[in-house]
Enzyme design. Structure first.
Site, short mmCIF file in Angstrom:
data_model
loop_
_atom_site.label_atom_id
_atom_site.label_comp_id
_atom_site.label_asym_id
_atom_site.label_seq_id
_atom_site.Cartn_x
_atom_site.Cartn_y
_atom_site.Cartn_z
N ASN A 10 0.86 -1.18 0.00
CA ASN A 10 0.00 0.00 0.00
C ASN A 10 0.90 1.23 0.00
OD1 ASN A 10 -2.91 -1.05 0.41
ND2 ASN A 10 -1.71 -2.19 1.92
N GLU A 11 1.09 1.79 -1.17
CA GLU A 11 1.99 2.92 -1.36
C GLU A 11 1.36 4.21 -0.82
OE1 GLU A 11 4.96 2.67 -2.57
OE2 GLU A 11 5.08 1.00 -3.97
N PRO A 12 2.18 5.25 -0.61
CA PRO A 12 1.62 6.56 -0.28
C PRO A 12 0.52 6.95 -1.26
CG PRO A 12 3.98 6.63 -0.01
CD PRO A 12 3.66 5.28 -0.60
#
Length: 639
Positions: free
Chosen positions: A172-174
């Site tokens: 879950n990336e920025p």
């Protein structure tokens, strides 16, 4: 081996006198700080074993698991406890957090392969209770597959996760949505760059991954987030004390009703109670801790030490320091003198001089010195100026290169060296080496013949570097080739007695008065930390040897970080000419210029990083009111 390396403590928060609510008042998530990764792993393992034992229902206890480097120690500990009969996983189901896409489960870089190799293959879990995202699912079916995986992972009893340096949990990336579910995501360039070492190049690194979503993780009944090493300190501070933002996905965890952050002291160092404990509660005011507070105060009010006022102390929560029996101006003078006495141009001690306020004794002279360098260039990058001083001031200096550094040489560099040898008339092996390189298999360890060539290149570079400032590499440069490193791949082996005995033999041969080692506080499973553990383990073996009574261990830092001035015991100033001589020694490591395989996030070359770091340290001393120098290398004395 257990990762137990930590720095000596000197003053700080008196936690027994601070009520719990006061101690944690800056923290928005319950945070458990343990002395080392080893201690933290014991705590998390205890928690998992107790939770499994307390589970009496017929359906399995559901454990959510992460992969990567963070849980390595935990998995080793759980396997050990299982083999000792302390825990059974027969009634446990596991759900893994993520997987690259596309990737086969038998590829060594896959999450599936790693979690089996490191954990699942060594316990009594039932195959039908293992759930890991499938990196081979057809693209047209992946959405449907992710929905099914998300439903199955909806009742996790205990979720164990790590956190990326940008706040990622799973992939879950920025920018991830708080209610996101298990899905296929595109990996950012930075994430792929971090992962590229394991895949032997960015071009081989997947661009997609399947990951549980933030919402999926938040459905777990209980969550433990783990982090080790100072490279995680900044993101831990944002997750624990910062605002909730999609730019730091792990910050969403602040809303979970049963979450605990478990970290070692190095990952905790930017939390308020560790960084500025005088803002939290009563402190033990040792001289070094006073210096730490005063240096901090100077940075806040933008003044040198001797210009600090009574109001500066009072208005910045340092009133307690003024209650310790000294006036503010006496504190200023004492700290100024203390910091000034760290500065010396004689890192091996100045002969025939009054050494009462110097960091190093004048006798014996000359001293026998061993500099431990994790890779074949850390010595000149991190403490090259001090190294040069020790040699030129007449000490018997030995450098010990702990690992070969062979995996950090690009194939093109090998071919160039072979081509040079051919042009000089020393044999034509170009086609032979070209064939070895062409035969490399994606994702597999490099052929030993190629690694041997790469190791030879790095040894020659290290020899040239020390020869450039007068050290005899034939007698005083030692290439230890510690076995833990020689796996042929990015993943290294466990530290063993064989590694430690190699260091013990060298120490007993040289019998040094001074030892320098890379005291990095980052990833406990990284090469620098492993090498530090090896040195400490060897010193434990030789601690009763007669020569150890006069031996002192000095710690330097790597190319990216520097010691806080509040901790420094010795500062060695470098002249402009010495800085250039150090630069030229770094230049000798030609394979690490421009096209090195693992440059990290910093685009600058190593000599640029080293110079900026040491020049910045000199500026800090200058701003505090010390003499102005071109550059300064600093060290912490461990004993």
């Amino acid at each position: 081996m257990n990762n137990k390396y930590s720095l000596p403590k000197d003053g700080g928060l008196i936690k027994d006198l601070a009520p719990r609510d006061i101690l944690h008042r800056y923290e928005k998530i319950s945070t458990n700080i343990q002395e080392s990764e080893y201690n933290a792993v014991q705590y998390v393992a205890d928690t998992i074993v107790q939770a499994i034992a307390a589970h009496t229902a017929a359906e399995p206890f559901v454990l959510g698991l992460t992969t990567g480097r963070t849980p390595l120690g935990l998995y080793n500990e759980l396997v050990k406890r299982h083999k000792a009969g302390q825990v059974s996983f027969r009634n446990v189901a596991v759900f893994s957090l993520d997987e690259f896409y596309p990737i086969r489960s038998n590829e060594q870089q896959s999450r599936n392969y790693r979690i089996h190799e490191e954990f699942l293959n060594h316990i009594d879990i039932k195959p039908e209770n293992i759930h890991i995202p499938d990196g081979t699912i057809a693209e047209k079916k992946v959405s449907e597959y992710c929905e099914a995986y998300d439903r199955a992972a909806g009742k996790i009893d205990l979720m164990i996760i790590g956190v990326g340096e940008n706040g990622q949990i799973g992939f879950n990336e920025p920018g991830s949505y708080v209610r996101s579910r298990t899905r296929l995501v595109q990996l950012s360039y930075n994430t792929r760059k971090v992962q590229s070492g394991a895949f032997y190049g960015l071009e081989n690194t997947p661009k997609l991954a399947i990951t549980m979503g933030i919402g999926t993780i938040m459905r777990a009944k209980r969550i433990i987030l783990m982090a080790w090493g100072e490279n995680k300190a900044q993101i831990v501070q944002k997750v624990v004390e910062g605002e909730v933002t999609n730019l730091v996905p792990a910050s969403y965890l602040q809303a979970h009703s049963d979450i605990e952050v478990v970290i070692d002291e190095n990952a905790a160092q930017m939390l308020t109670r560790e960084q500025t404990p005088w803002l939290v509660g009563p402190c033990e005011w040792t001289p070094k801790f006073v210096r730490k507070a005063v240096v901090w105060l100077c940075s806040v009010v933008k003044k040198p030490i001797l210009k600090l006022t009574y109001n500066d102390y009072i208005e910045n929560s340092l009133g307690e320091l003024l209650e310790q029996g000294r006036t503010y101006d006496q504190i200023n003078i004492d700290v100024f003198n203390d910091l000034q006495h760290t500065i010396t141009g004689w890192p091996g001690g100045k002969p025939n001089a009054d050494d009462s306020t110097r960091p190093v004794a004048s006798t014996p002279f000359p001293k026998r010195v061993v500099i431990f360098s994790p890779h074949p260039d850390d010595d000149v990058i991190s403490m090259g100026g001090t190294f040069i001083r020790l040699v030129q001031q007449g000490h018997d200096v030995h450098v010990a290169y702990e690992t070969s550094g062979n995996v950090a040489v690009h194939d093109d560099v090998v071919l160039q060296n072979i081509d040079t040898s051919r042009e000089l008339g020393y044999g034509d092996h170009y086609a032979e080496v070209e064939k070895i390189i062409a035969g490399k298999k994606k994702g597999q360890p490099e052929p030993r013949a190629l690694l041997d060539l790469k190791g030879s290149i790095r040894r020659a570079e290290a020899r040239a570097a020390v020869r450039s400032f007068g050290l005899n590499p034939d007698t005083n440069a030692h290439f230890l080739n510690l076995p833990f490193y020689e796996t042929g791949g990015i993943k290294k082996g466990q530290l063993s007695e064989k590694d430690i005995n190699i260091i013990v033999d060298l120490l007993r041969k040289v019998q040094p008065h001074q030892i320098y080692a890379a005291g990095d506080l980052a990833d406990p499973h990284g090469t620098h930390r492993t090498c530090m553990e090896a040195v400490l383990a060897a010193l434990e073996v030789v601690k009763d040897d007669a020569w150890m009574k006069e031996c002192h261990l000095w710690l330097y830092r790597g190319a990216w970080m520097e010691w806080d001035l509040g901790m420094v015991d010795m500062a060695v100033p470098l002249s402009p000419d010495e800085l250039i001589m150090k630069r030229h020694a770094i230049y000798r490591h030609l394979s690490q210029k421009d096209i090195m395989p693992f440059p990290g996030d910093d685009p600058r070359e190593f000599w640029q990083r080293a110079e900026e770091r040491t020049q910045n340290t000199a500026r800090l001393y200058d701003l505090l009111g010390m003499a102005e120098y071109q550059a300064i290398e600093v060290f912490v004395r461990m004993f």
